[in-house]
Design a protein around this motif. Structure first.
Motif, PDB file in Angstrom:
ATOM      1  N   THR A   1       0.832  -1.200   0.000  1.00 42.31           N
ATOM      2  CA  THR A   1       0.000   0.000   0.000  1.00 42.31           C
ATOM      3  C   THR A   1       0.867   1.251   0.000  1.00 42.31           C
ATOM      4  N   MET A   2       1.967   1.230   0.782  1.00 35.41           N
ATOM      5  CA  MET A   2       2.894   2.360   0.772  1.00 35.41           C
ATOM      6  C   MET A   2       3.650   2.379  -0.548  1.00 35.41           C
ATOM      7  N   THR A   3       4.226   1.261  -0.893  1.00 33.63           N
ATOM      8  CA  THR A   3       4.985   1.017  -2.118  1.00 33.63           C
ATOM      9  C   THR A   3       6.197   1.923  -2.300  1.00 33.63           C
ATOM     10  N   LEU A   4       7.217   1.317  -2.841  1.00 31.97           N
ATOM     11  CA  LEU A   4       8.491   2.000  -3.011  1.00 31.97           C
ATOM     12  C   LEU A   4       8.429   3.078  -4.088  1.00 31.97           C
ATOM     13  N   PHE A   5       7.773   2.771  -5.212  1.00 30.32           N
ATOM     14  CA  PHE A   5       7.831   3.655  -6.373  1.00 30.32           C
ATOM     15  C   PHE A   5       6.624   4.572  -6.530  1.00 30.32           C
TER      16      PHE A   5
ATOM     17  N   VAL B   1      11.254  -5.063  -3.442  1.00 33.29           N
ATOM     18  CA  VAL B   1      12.562  -5.115  -2.795  1.00 33.29           C
ATOM     19  C   VAL B   1      13.643  -5.488  -3.805  1.00 33.29           C
ATOM     20  N   VAL B   2      13.404  -6.563  -4.573  1.00 38.43           N
ATOM     21  CA  VAL B   2      14.389  -6.990  -5.572  1.00 38.43           C
ATOM     22  C   VAL B   2      14.472  -5.964  -6.704  1.00 38.43           C
TER      23      VAL B   2
ATOM     24  N   GLY C   1       9.927   1.487   8.253  1.00 35.76           N
ATOM     25  CA  GLY C   1      11.376   1.294   8.211  1.00 35.76           C
ATOM     26  C   GLY C   1      11.878   0.930   6.826  1.00 35.76           C
ATOM     27  N   ILE C   2      11.192   0.009   6.179  1.00 33.17           N
ATOM     28  CA  ILE C   2      11.614  -0.438   4.844  1.00 33.17           C
ATOM     29  C   ILE C   2      11.506   0.691   3.832  1.00 33.17           C
TER      30      ILE C   2
ATOM     31  N   PHE D   1      14.591   2.374   1.549  1.00 29.34           N
ATOM     32  CA  PHE D   1      14.559   2.146   0.110  1.00 29.34           C
ATOM     33  C   PHE D   1      14.113   3.400  -0.647  1.00 29.34           C
ATOM     34  N   GLY D   2      13.206   4.167  -0.061  1.00 29.29           N
ATOM     35  CA  GLY D   2      12.750   5.379  -0.727  1.00 29.29           C
ATOM     36  C   GLY D   2      13.868   6.384  -0.932  1.00 29.29           C
TER      37      GLY D   2
END
Length: 521
Positions: free
Chosen positions: A42-46, A196-197, A279-280, A284-285
């Protein structure tokens, strides 16, 4: 004897749910990892960084963008910690509005619950729209690069096709959410590994592929406004707007709370999923922002309407410049854009899941027109299918102005952020001012630290909601006007009017569906 054994075997989250007055209706099959996967998706990196990266870079240059992420991440932790404590005490699907009702007390509880529920609903449904819009924007760039780029006669999808892609994504997410929760959980487990990958590949590969890299002084210290493009000459105002990309990206971690009635050990695993997600995405962001910024070849060329991506999508141009500069073709950029597009797909799927749960929970308590329809649970799959399709239909209506208006994404993003994050403020404020003796702590408890943490979190949320109402371009005209204040003003005005004229007489907040011993929660 049997009832005693059942009580002994009862999950801790289910036990707390019974104490709060709700029976277990949804399947409690989610593990910590599955819940974390949906929350992170839901947050998502991109999905937050990518669509707003270009505008934030334009407002004040790279330094403000890069350090803005650090500042916003710092304050986001206060919000997340405050919410984790409340989630530990109230592991229910209604989450935020349920929290608001109980924390505000019998006098103000119904009104707090009403406001929170509708803010959250507006934010989540608009959130589906942000994912559908940005996903369509990414797909538009992929098609353009695959067909020869803007300079080579490539195909730039017109508005009608863009709208079709928007609607198509929304319908796909609704169809998938109609199936059993195991399907969504499986897809979201793919999602967390995908991001993540995929994120690691982009963060490492992009700067390596780029023929030249920007200096550390440019990335971390260069400040530059663009009054000719934005109409904004005030440096503090430009910095405030450059922070929007971070403020838009760093929320959504409450998704874990929406699934607590379906999560094993939710009073412990819900808070863990909330904080782990923050945290993640924090790490990563920032790495993703740095990778994009270091890999810029020519900052002025990124916004040129005659460049290969027609000046429509800055991250796509950065990827194109890097791969075409080294390999003389756009294949690598297209692959990485597809990874980014996958992130939007997974994000929209997860937000649809969360939105449907909130609508279901509010309908269960009679707070939505025609509640009897939206609170129905699919007899086989045990998911709120009708609520899923209601959210999808509203999302599609939000996207229809794409055909005529150029600032649809700005408006939907603002509505989403203000509604979603604004919903956090109600239970956090109630937790801050309530008597401590009335709070039944869960396994995650802040003790004396709760007031300062809640105060910082509440002030930060108020600031965040305020800045998303600001104009983002000057001079203000019909094509540059931020329509969010008007849309939100009308929506919230009608909701408050409904409360004053009718709902306050019958809406009492969350409605218990089992008897609670001694009436204590």
């Amino acid at each position: 004897m049997d009832s005693g054994n059942k009580a002994l075997e009862m999950d801790s989250g289910e036990k707390r749910l019974h104490e709060l007055g709700y029976k277990q209706e949804l399947r409690r099959e989610m593990t910590l990892f599955k819940t974390l996967a949906i929350s992170f998706s839901t947050m998502t990196l991109f999905t937050g960084i990518t669509p707003l990266y270009g505008s934030s870079l334009l407002y004040a240059g790279p330094a403000s963008l890069v350090w803005g992420w650090v500042v916003v991440s710092f304050f986001t932790w206060f919000v997340g910690i405050a919410m984790a404590e409340i989630c530990s005490s109230f592991p229910t699907t209604g989450s935020l509005y349920f929290w608001a009702a109980h924390l505000a007390g019998p006098k103000w509880g119904p009104f707090a619950s009403w406001c929170c529920a509708w803010l959250e609903t507006i934010g989540l449904v608009a959130g589906i729209g942000t994912q559908a819009y940005a996903g369509s924007q990414t797909l538009q760039s992929i098609i353009l690069l695959c067909t020869g780029t803007n300079k080579g006669g490539g195909y730039l999808a017109p508005k009608w096709l863009f709208l079709c892609m928007y609607i198509g994504l929304t319908i796909i997410w609704a169809v998938l959410n109609t199936f059993a929760l195991e399907v969504i959980a499986f897809i979201d487990m793919i999602s967390i590994w995908w991001q993540v990958v995929g994120g690691t590949v982009i963060v490492i590969m992009l700067p390596m592929v780029a023929l030249t890299r920007q200096s550390a002084s440019y990335v971390f210290t260069h400040f530059e406004t663009a009054p000719d493009s934005t109409g904004i000459s005030s440096k503090p105002y430009a910095v405030i707007l450059s922070f929007l990309v971070s403020q838009y990206s760093l929320y959504g971690y409450d998704a874990a709370a929406h699934l607590t009635e379906e999560t094993k050990g939710a009073d412990k695993n819900g808070p863990k999923a909330i904080l782990s997600s923050i945290g993640i995405i924090t790490v990563f962001g920032w790495a993703y922002i740095l990778a994009l910024t270091f890999s810029i070849q020519d900052p002025s060329y990124l916004f040129d309407v005659n460049n290969e991506t027609a000046g429509t999508f800055v991250p796509a141009q950065i990827l194109y410049d890097a791969f075409h500069g080294r390999y003389h073709h756009a294949g690598g950029a297209i692959v990485l854009l597809f990874i980014i597009w996958g992130s939007f797909f997974f994000g929209g799927l997860s937000i649809t899941t969360s939105a449907a749960r909130v609508v279901y929970a509010l309908s269960r308590d009679g707070g939505v027109p025609f509640s009897s329809v939206w609170r129905k649970v699919h007899p086989k799959h045990k998911v709120p299918a009708n609520a899923v399709w209601l959210c999808a239909a509203i999302c599609i209506l939000l996207g229809l102005p794409i055909l005529k208006v150029n600032v649809v994404f700005t408006a939907i993003t603002s509505i989403c952020t203000i509604g979603w994050v604004g919903g956090y403020a109600v239970p956090i404020f109630a937790r801050m001012v309530m008597p401590e003796k009335n709070f039944k702590a869960g396994p995650f408890y802040l003790g004396k630290a709760r007031r300062p943490i809640c105060l910082v979190a509440f002030v930060w949320i108020c600031y965040t909601c305020s800045v998303f109402l600001l104009p983002t371009f000057y001079p203000i005209s019909w094509s540059t006007f931020n329509y969010a204040p008007v849309a939100l003003g009308i929506s919230l005005g009608l909701i408050l009017l409904w409360w004053l004229l009718d709902a306050r007489r019958w809406f009492k907040g969350p409605v218990r569906n089992i008897e609670v011993p001694n009436g204590k929660v």
